[in-house]
Design a protein around this motif. Sequence first.
Motif, PDB file in Angstrom:
ATOM      1  N   THR A  40       0.874  -1.162   0.000  1.00  0.00           N
ATOM      2  CA  THR A  40       0.000   0.000   0.000  1.00  0.00           C
ATOM      3  C   THR A  40       0.911   1.211   0.000  1.00  0.00           C
ATOM      4  OG1 THR A  40      -1.997   0.983   0.942  1.00  0.00           O
ATOM      5  CG2 THR A  40      -0.326   0.231   2.518  1.00  0.00           C
ATOM      6  N   ALA A  41       0.333   2.404   0.141  1.00  0.00           N
ATOM      7  CA  ALA A  41       1.164   3.602   0.050  1.00  0.00           C
ATOM      8  C   ALA A  41       0.556   4.751   0.832  1.00  0.00           C
ATOM      9  CB  ALA A  41       1.342   4.011  -1.409  1.00  0.00           C
ATOM     10  N   PRO A  78      -9.090   7.567   8.528  1.00  0.00           N
ATOM     11  CA  PRO A  78      -9.962   6.556   7.899  1.00  0.00           C
ATOM     12  C   PRO A  78      -9.282   5.804   6.756  1.00  0.00           C
ATOM     13  CG  PRO A  78     -11.176   8.596   8.286  1.00  0.00           C
ATOM     14  CD  PRO A  78      -9.737   8.900   8.544  1.00  0.00           C
ATOM     15  N   SER A  79      -8.594   6.530   5.878  1.00  0.00           N
ATOM     16  CA  SER A  79      -7.943   5.852   4.753  1.00  0.00           C
ATOM     17  C   SER A  79      -6.743   5.029   5.207  1.00  0.00           C
ATOM     18  CB  SER A  79      -7.523   6.857   3.675  1.00  0.00           C
ATOM     19  OG  SER A  79      -6.635   7.824   4.197  1.00  0.00           O
ATOM     20  N   ALA A 118      -6.357   1.122   4.419  1.00  0.00           N
ATOM     21  CA  ALA A 118      -5.181   0.657   3.679  1.00  0.00           C
ATOM     22  C   ALA A 118      -4.405  -0.392   4.461  1.00  0.00           C
ATOM     23  CB  ALA A 118      -4.275   1.845   3.345  1.00  0.00           C
ATOM     24  N   LEU A 119      -4.240  -0.182   5.748  1.00  0.00           N
ATOM     25  CA  LEU A 119      -3.505  -1.146   6.572  1.00  0.00           C
ATOM     26  C   LEU A 119      -4.302  -2.429   6.756  1.00  0.00           C
ATOM     27  CD1 LEU A 119      -1.942   1.271   9.209  1.00  0.00           C
ATOM     28  CD2 LEU A 119      -0.740   0.059   7.381  1.00  0.00           C
ATOM     29  N   ASP A 120      -5.615  -2.310   6.911  1.00  0.00           N
ATOM     30  CA  ASP A 120      -6.457  -3.516   6.996  1.00  0.00           C
ATOM     31  C   ASP A 120      -6.301  -4.362   5.734  1.00  0.00           C
ATOM     32  OD1 ASP A 120      -7.447  -2.815   9.489  1.00  0.00           O
ATOM     33  OD2 ASP A 120      -9.390  -2.116   8.731  1.00  0.00           O
ATOM     34  N   GLU A 121      -6.355  -3.715   4.573  1.00  0.00           N
ATOM     35  CA  GLU A 121      -6.225  -4.441   3.313  1.00  0.00           C
ATOM     36  C   GLU A 121      -4.822  -5.037   3.169  1.00  0.00           C
ATOM     37  OE1 GLU A 121      -7.319  -1.992  -0.006  1.00  0.00           O
ATOM     38  OE2 GLU A 121      -9.316  -1.555   0.808  1.00  0.00           O
ATOM     39  N   HIS A 167      -3.697   9.509   0.917  1.00  0.00           N
ATOM     40  CA  HIS A 167      -3.301  10.610   0.035  1.00  0.00           C
ATOM     41  C   HIS A 167      -3.285  11.913   0.824  1.00  0.00           C
ATOM     42  CE1 HIS A 167      -3.610   8.324  -3.743  1.00  0.00           C
ATOM     43  NE2 HIS A 167      -4.598   7.686  -3.138  1.00  0.00           N
ATOM     44  N   ILE A 168      -2.167  12.619   0.746  1.00  0.00           N
ATOM     45  CA  ILE A 168      -2.054  13.944   1.362  1.00  0.00           C
ATOM     46  C   ILE A 168      -1.973  14.950   0.219  1.00  0.00           C
ATOM     47  CG2 ILE A 168      -0.764  15.432   2.930  1.00  0.00           C
ATOM     48  CD1 ILE A 168       0.482  12.880   4.132  1.00  0.00           C
TER      49      ILE A 168
END
Length: 199
Positions: free
Chosen positions: A113-114, A173-174, A178-181, A146-147
Amino acid sequence: MPLKPKIAIIIGSTRLTRFADKPAQWILKQAQAREDIEVELIDLRDHPMPLFDEVASNAWVPSQNPEAVRWQETVGRYDGYIFVVAEYNHSLTGVLKNALDQAYKEWIRKPFTAIAYGSMGGSRALEHLRGIAVELQMVSTHAAVHIGGVDFFSVAPMGGNKPIEEIEANLLPSSKMALDELVWWAKATMAAKASETYP
C-alpha cells in the motif's frame, strides 16, 4: 499461532529537503499501534545504488553490484510494503523507480500500500507505481493514504510546515482501510506461498 506479517515502510525520496519524513513517521506510528503486523522503516538514503546497469533483471541473472544485492536481501526479508510516494512531475521519484528495478524475485506475490503526497495527493505517482508493481507481480491494495490540496500545503515545508497531526483526522480513515487491506493480502499471500509451489 500464525506469524505476523513483517512489513517494510520504504521512504521513496532522498532529497535533503524532502517532505517524506513526516508521512513516513506518521504511517509508522499508525502501523506500530496495530497488533497484527510487525513494521520497520527503510530509507533509500541508506541504500546508495547506482542507476540500474546490470546485464538483466535478477529474475534472470544474479546482480553483480554489492549495493543492489544488499538491497535485494533487505527487501526480501519482508512480507509486504508501505511505500512513501512523492509525486514529481506527475510520477514517482527516479530513486524509487530505480529501487524497484534493482530487485524482482524479492517483490513477487507480495502486497503493498502507500502513503502518497503532492498537490493532487500523489495520485498520479501512485498510479504509476501500481503499474510498475503489476509487472513485478506484486499485489496492490485498493485503499491508500493521500495527502493533497490544502492538507498538503498546510504541512509541507514550503507551505505552512505544520505538524502532520493537524490534518490527522483526514488521514485516519484511509490509513486504517489501507492497513487492513495490506494485512489481509499479506496473510493471504503468505498462506498461499506456504502451501503451493510457485510456478
